[in-house]
Design a protein around this motif. Structure first.
Motif, PDB file in Angstrom:
ATOM      1  N   GLU A  93       0.807  -1.222   0.000  1.00 43.43           N
ATOM      2  CA  GLU A  93       0.000   0.000   0.000  1.00 43.43           C
ATOM      3  C   GLU A  93       0.840   1.273   0.000  1.00 43.43           C
ATOM      4  OE1 GLU A  93      -2.759  -0.213   3.224  1.00 43.43           O
ATOM      5  OE2 GLU A  93      -3.731  -2.029   2.497  1.00 43.43           O
ATOM      6  N   ASN A  94       2.069   1.196   0.503  1.00 39.07           N
ATOM      7  CA  ASN A  94       2.904   2.390   0.619  1.00 39.07           C
ATOM      8  C   ASN A  94       3.679   2.690  -0.662  1.00 39.07           C
ATOM      9  OD1 ASN A  94       2.528   3.442   3.281  1.00 39.07           O
ATOM     10  ND2 ASN A  94       3.562   1.636   4.087  1.00 39.07           N
ATOM     11  N   ASP A  95       4.145   3.934  -0.763  1.00 39.78           N
ATOM     12  CA  ASP A  95       4.972   4.338  -1.897  1.00 39.78           C
ATOM     13  C   ASP A  95       6.415   3.869  -1.745  1.00 39.78           C
ATOM     14  OD1 ASP A  95       2.861   5.609  -3.163  1.00 39.78           O
ATOM     15  OD2 ASP A  95       3.256   7.517  -2.155  1.00 39.78           O
ATOM     16  N   ILE A  96       6.827   3.616  -0.499  1.00 41.75           N
ATOM     17  CA  ILE A  96       8.189   3.141  -0.235  1.00 41.75           C
ATOM     18  C   ILE A  96       8.132   1.689   0.225  1.00 41.75           C
ATOM     19  CG2 ILE A  96      10.248   3.416   1.221  1.00 41.75           C
ATOM     20  CD1 ILE A  96       9.684   6.397   1.311  1.00 41.75           C
ATOM     21  N   VAL A  97       8.965   0.867  -0.385  1.00 40.44           N
ATOM     22  CA  VAL A  97       8.971  -0.555  -0.053  1.00 40.44           C
ATOM     23  C   VAL A  97      10.406  -1.019   0.194  1.00 40.44           C
ATOM     24  CG1 VAL A  97       8.981  -1.186  -2.500  1.00 40.44           C
ATOM     25  CG2 VAL A  97       8.329  -2.887  -0.815  1.00 40.44           C
ATOM     26  N   MET A  98      10.563  -1.837   1.219  1.00 44.67           N
ATOM     27  CA  MET A  98      11.848  -2.488   1.480  1.00 44.67           C
ATOM     28  C   MET A  98      11.663  -3.987   1.323  1.00 44.67           C
ATOM     29  SD  MET A  98      13.576  -0.440   4.649  1.00 44.67           S
ATOM     30  CE  MET A  98      13.442   1.351   4.783  1.00 44.67           C
ATOM     31  N   VAL A  99      12.749  -4.653   0.937  1.00 45.39           N
ATOM     32  CA  VAL A  99      12.758  -6.113   0.867  1.00 45.39           C
ATOM     33  C   VAL A  99      13.865  -6.592   1.794  1.00 45.39           C
ATOM     34  CG1 VAL A  99      12.938  -8.143  -0.604  1.00 45.39           C
ATOM     35  CG2 VAL A  99      11.998  -6.015  -1.534  1.00 45.39           C
ATOM     36  N   HIS A 100      13.524  -7.539   2.664  1.00 49.18           N
ATOM     37  CA  HIS A 100      14.505  -8.006   3.652  1.00 49.18           C
ATOM     38  C   HIS A 100      14.481  -9.518   3.754  1.00 49.18           C
ATOM     39  CE1 HIS A 100      17.211  -7.769   7.034  1.00 49.18           C
ATOM     40  NE2 HIS A 100      16.400  -8.527   7.758  1.00 49.18           N
ATOM     41  N   ASP A 101      15.673 -10.121   3.750  1.00 49.64           N
ATOM     42  CA  ASP A 101      15.778 -11.565   3.898  1.00 49.64           C
ATOM     43  C   ASP A 101      15.252 -12.000   5.264  1.00 49.64           C
ATOM     44  OD1 ASP A 101      17.131 -11.775   1.427  1.00 49.64           O
ATOM     45  OD2 ASP A 101      19.057 -11.355   2.396  1.00 49.64           O
ATOM     46  N   ALA A 102      14.379 -12.997   5.266  1.00 49.73           N
ATOM     47  CA  ALA A 102      13.840 -13.499   6.528  1.00 49.73           C
ATOM     48  C   ALA A 102      14.937 -14.057   7.421  1.00 49.73           C
ATOM     49  CB  ALA A 102      12.790 -14.582   6.255  1.00 49.73           C
ATOM     50  N   ALA A 103      16.028 -14.506   6.820  1.00 45.70           N
ATOM     51  CA  ALA A 103      17.121 -15.128   7.573  1.00 45.70           C
ATOM     52  C   ALA A 103      18.198 -14.137   8.003  1.00 45.70           C
ATOM     53  CB  ALA A 103      17.741 -16.254   6.749  1.00 45.70           C
ATOM     54  N   ARG A 104      17.873 -12.835   7.998  1.00 47.01           N
ATOM     55  CA  ARG A 104      18.794 -11.813   8.532  1.00 47.01           C
ATOM     56  C   ARG A 104      18.154 -11.184   9.768  1.00 47.01           C
ATOM     57  NH1 ARG A 104      23.141 -10.454   5.090  1.00 47.01           N
ATOM     58  NH2 ARG A 104      22.761 -11.016   2.900  1.00 47.01           N
ATOM     59  N   PRO A 105      18.339 -11.784  10.937  1.00 45.94           N
ATOM     60  CA  PRO A 105      17.638 -11.307  12.139  1.00 45.94           C
ATOM     61  C   PRO A 105      18.382 -10.267  12.963  1.00 45.94           C
ATOM     62  CG  PRO A 105      18.711 -13.392  12.609  1.00 45.94           C
ATOM     63  CD  PRO A 105      19.026 -13.071  11.168  1.00 45.94           C
ATOM     64  N   PHE A 106      19.477  -9.688  12.403  1.00 47.50           N
ATOM     65  CA  PHE A 106      20.284  -8.781  13.219  1.00 47.50           C
ATOM     66  C   PHE A 106      20.435  -7.372  12.652  1.00 47.50           C
ATOM     67  CE2 PHE A 106      22.180 -13.083  14.072  1.00 47.50           C
ATOM     68  CZ  PHE A 106      21.549 -13.263  15.302  1.00 47.50           C
ATOM     69  N   VAL A 107      19.674  -7.022  11.630  1.00 43.15           N
ATOM     70  CA  VAL A 107      19.750  -5.650  11.136  1.00 43.15           C
ATOM     71  C   VAL A 107      19.187  -4.729  12.216  1.00 43.15           C
ATOM     72  CG1 VAL A 107      17.478  -5.639  10.007  1.00 43.15           C
ATOM     73  CG2 VAL A 107      19.305  -4.159   9.153  1.00 43.15           C
ATOM     74  N   ILE A 108      19.719  -3.510  12.283  1.00 39.86           N
ATOM     75  CA  ILE A 108      19.300  -2.595  13.347  1.00 39.86           C
ATOM     76  C   ILE A 108      18.492  -1.424  12.777  1.00 39.86           C
ATOM     77  CG2 ILE A 108      21.205  -3.218  14.872  1.00 39.86           C
ATOM     78  CD1 ILE A 108      22.659  -0.685  13.985  1.00 39.86           C
ATOM     79  N   HIS A 109      17.715  -0.799  13.649  1.00 37.73           N
ATOM     80  CA  HIS A 109      16.827   0.283  13.231  1.00 37.73           C
ATOM     81  C   HIS A 109      17.576   1.453  12.606  1.00 37.73           C
ATOM     82  CE1 HIS A 109      13.303  -0.998  16.082  1.00 37.73           C
ATOM     83  NE2 HIS A 109      13.481  -1.823  15.066  1.00 37.73           N
ATOM     84  N   GLU A 110      18.768   1.763  13.121  1.00 43.48           N
ATOM     85  CA  GLU A 110      19.522   2.890  12.578  1.00 43.48           C
ATOM     86  C   GLU A 110      19.829   2.693  11.096  1.00 43.48           C
ATOM     87  OE1 GLU A 110      20.068   2.984  16.972  1.00 43.48           O
ATOM     88  OE2 GLU A 110      20.051   1.422  15.437  1.00 43.48           O
ATOM     89  N   GLN A 111      20.143   1.471  10.709  1.00 49.26           N
ATOM     90  CA  GLN A 111      20.433   1.190   9.305  1.00 49.26           C
ATOM     91  C   GLN A 111      19.165   1.314   8.457  1.00 49.26           C
ATOM     92  OE1 GLN A 111      22.087  -2.687   9.946  1.00 49.26           O
ATOM     93  NE2 GLN A 111      24.174  -1.931  10.140  1.00 49.26           N
ATOM     94  N   ILE A 112      18.045   0.837   8.983  1.00 45.10           N
ATOM     95  CA  ILE A 112      16.769   0.955   8.274  1.00 45.10           C
ATOM     96  C   ILE A 112      16.400   2.423   8.110  1.00 45.10           C
ATOM     97  CG2 ILE A 112      14.321   0.352   8.307  1.00 45.10           C
ATOM     98  CD1 ILE A 112      15.081  -2.115   9.989  1.00 45.10           C
ATOM     99  N   ASN A 113      16.655   3.211   9.137  1.00 42.29           N
ATOM    100  CA  ASN A 113      16.372   4.650   9.062  1.00 42.29           C
ATOM    101  C   ASN A 113      17.135   5.312   7.923  1.00 42.29           C
ATOM    102  OD1 ASN A 113      14.694   4.547  11.301  1.00 42.29           O
ATOM    103  ND2 ASN A 113      16.281   5.195  12.750  1.00 42.29           N
ATOM    104  N   MET A 114      18.400   4.926   7.766  1.00 42.26           N
ATOM    105  CA  MET A 114      19.220   5.526   6.705  1.00 42.26           C
ATOM    106  C   MET A 114      18.710   5.143   5.326  1.00 42.26           C
ATOM    107  SD  MET A 114      23.161   5.480   8.121  1.00 42.26           S
ATOM    108  CE  MET A 114      23.202   3.762   8.629  1.00 42.26           C
ATOM    109  N   LEU A 115      18.280   3.894   5.175  1.00 42.68           N
ATOM    110  CA  LEU A 115      17.710   3.471   3.896  1.00 42.68           C
ATOM    111  C   LEU A 115      16.438   4.245   3.587  1.00 42.68           C
ATOM    112  CD1 LEU A 115      18.111  -0.404   4.279  1.00 42.68           C
ATOM    113  CD2 LEU A 115      19.274   1.014   2.588  1.00 42.68           C
ATOM    114  N   TYR A 116      15.585   4.363   4.581  1.00 40.19           N
ATOM    115  CA  TYR A 116      14.319   5.072   4.400  1.00 40.19           C
ATOM    116  C   TYR A 116      14.568   6.523   3.992  1.00 40.19           C
ATOM    117  CZ  TYR A 116       9.857   7.266   5.539  1.00 40.19           C
ATOM    118  OH  TYR A 116       8.699   7.989   5.469  1.00 40.19           O
TER     119      TYR A 116
END
Length: 229
Positions: A93-116
């Motif tokens: 539904e959103n204009d921005i979409v991320m794709v993330h591997d289900a088997a990567r359980p250690f990404v942190i919010h700060e990195q997601i913030n930078m991508l966004y």
């Protein structure tokens, strides 16, 4: 405005040599999939989580879904990762979409913030870490043909972040041309759109083989120690 995240979880995980989907393997009492879902469930900018699943895992993941507020109805995965994500894109539904591997359980919010923030500012982006090893090109006999410049090589991670419009067009183009990409960025690149790298981290591993389980346990132990300081 937030983002939607697609989590492809329909792989069979042959390299793990486990009797069931590796995503249900537990790391300190929580499955790999739960740990990945928790990252986005607790991220303030994430509006919805779309999971692409195998038929045989639907029951187990539906039960898991009850613990979360952001997971939308499950999407049945395809033969390849590319098919799974393409199916999931139709539910975004959103204009921005991320794709993330289900088997990567250690990404942190700060990195997601930078991508966004990168996508908000008009630049599609992925996480990546600079290669530490020397990379060589070999022929079919494993004879070295050339050595690549390590300074220009990155190991690519997820999440990968795009506008829905660009990612959908990239997938449409790929299927029309019979292209099967190794990640989402490669398809976007094929369509002529620039993609930037944002520095990831060595702890953002993809759990693929049995040794990765041991690495995951060590990463969790270090995370706990840091939080106790």
């Amino acid at each position: 405005m937030g983002y939607s995240v697609i989590i492809p979880a329909a792989g069979v995980g042959k390299r793990m040599k486990h009797h069931r989907n590796k995503l249900f393997i537990e790391l300190q009492g929580q499955s790999i999939l739960e740990r990945t879902l928790n990252i986005f469930e607790t991220h303030s900018l994430c509006d919805e989580i779309i999971i692409a699943v195998n038929k045989q895992d639907i029951h187990d993941i539906e039960q898991l879904r009850a613990q979360y507020t952001k997971i939308k109805p499950l999407v049945e995965g395809g033969v390849e990762r590319q098919h799974s994500i393409y199916h999931a894109l139709k539910h975004i539904e959103n204009d921005i979409v991320m794709v993330h591997d289900a088997a990567r359980p250690f990404v942190i919010h700060e990195q997601i913030n930078m991508l966004y923030q990168s996508v908000v500012e008009g630049q599609h982006a992925v996480l990546g870490v600079r290669a530490k090893d020397t990379i060589k090109i070999v022929d079919e006999h494993k004879i070295i043909k050339s050595t690549l410049d390590r300074n220009s090589i990155y190991h690519i991670q997820t999440p990968q972040a795009f506008t829905k419009k660009v990612l959908t067009k990239a997938y449409d183009d790929a299927f029309s041309k019979g292209i099967l990409g190794t990640d989402d960025a490669s398809l976007v690149e094929q369509s002529g759109i620039a993609v930037a790298i944002i520095e990831g981290s060595d702890t953002n591993i993809k759990i693929t083989t049995p040794i990765d389980i041991q690495l995951g346990e060590l990463i969790l132990q270090n995370m706990v120690k840091r939080n106790e300081r």
